[in-house]
Write a protein that holds these residues in place. Sequence first.
Motif: not given
Length: 248
Positions: A180-201
Motif C-alpha cells: 500500500f505504501c509503495s503504491v501511494i508513494a508512486a501516486g505522489l510522484v506521479a502527481e508531482t510530475k503532473r504539476r511540473q508538466e503543467e507549470a512547463q506548459r
Amino acid sequence: MSTNSSAYGSSSVRAAGSGFAAARSGSARFTRPAQLDAALVDQLAGGVDPQQLSDMSHTTAASLLDRVHHTQDPQVVDRVLTLVEHEGVDLVAELWSSAEPESLPGVLWRLYMLRTWMRRNRENISRLWRLGEPVATTASAIAGVDQAPTADDIARTADSILSGAFTGDFAVALERASAFCSVIAAGLVAETKRRQEEAQRLGLTALETQAKLANSGASHMVKTAKSLSGTAKDFRAGAGLWREGRLE
C-alpha cells in the motif's frame, strides 16, 4: 485532479525518518489506557530511563499482540484497533515511537500511524491510489485494494491491515502495508510530475515554476513519497524477520 496538499503531512501525523510518527499534543500528563497496566502508566508519567523504556516498548508490543492472538474476542480486537484514538497517542508514542524500525514495537507504531493517516486522508489517498496503480498489478492483490478504491474502501483497508496484524498472519499484514505504501508513494510522484508538466506548459520561468510548485505543495509531496517508500521497506523487512522468528 484537485488534490489537497495538507493530506500529505497532516498536523497530527508527520513523517519521522522512514516511518510514521504522531505530533505530540504538548501535554506531559497521560490518561490511563485500558489496555496497559496502571503501574506502567505511572512510570511513564514520572519519567523512565532509555533502557527501561526500550524494555517496556518490546514487552508491551509482544503482550498486546499475544493477547489478541489468543483471545480473538471481537471486542478486544476493536479496542486494540482503536488504541490510539481511545487511549491517546501520547502514551503510545512514548512507548513505541523511538523503537527501531525493524522491531516489533517499531513496526506496530508504523502500522498504527499508517492507519491513522489513511483514515484521516481517505479521499485524497483514494485518488493517489488511482494515480499510482492505474491498472491492477500484484500490489493491488497484495494490499487487497480495488483498482479504483473509494474513500470508504481506503478506510476499510486501513482497518483491515491493522486488524489482520493481530488476528491473522502478521507477516502478510506487513506485506499488505508495504504494498500500500509503495503504491501511494508512486501516486505522489506521479502527481508531482503532473504539476511540473503543467507549470512547463504555462511557459513559466524556472523561478516562477519553482514558486508555483512550492505553493502547490509539490516539494512536500516528494518528501512524503520518500518517507512512504522507506516505510514500505521497513514493513517488508519486518515481514521477513517475523517469518524467521526474529522480530522482537
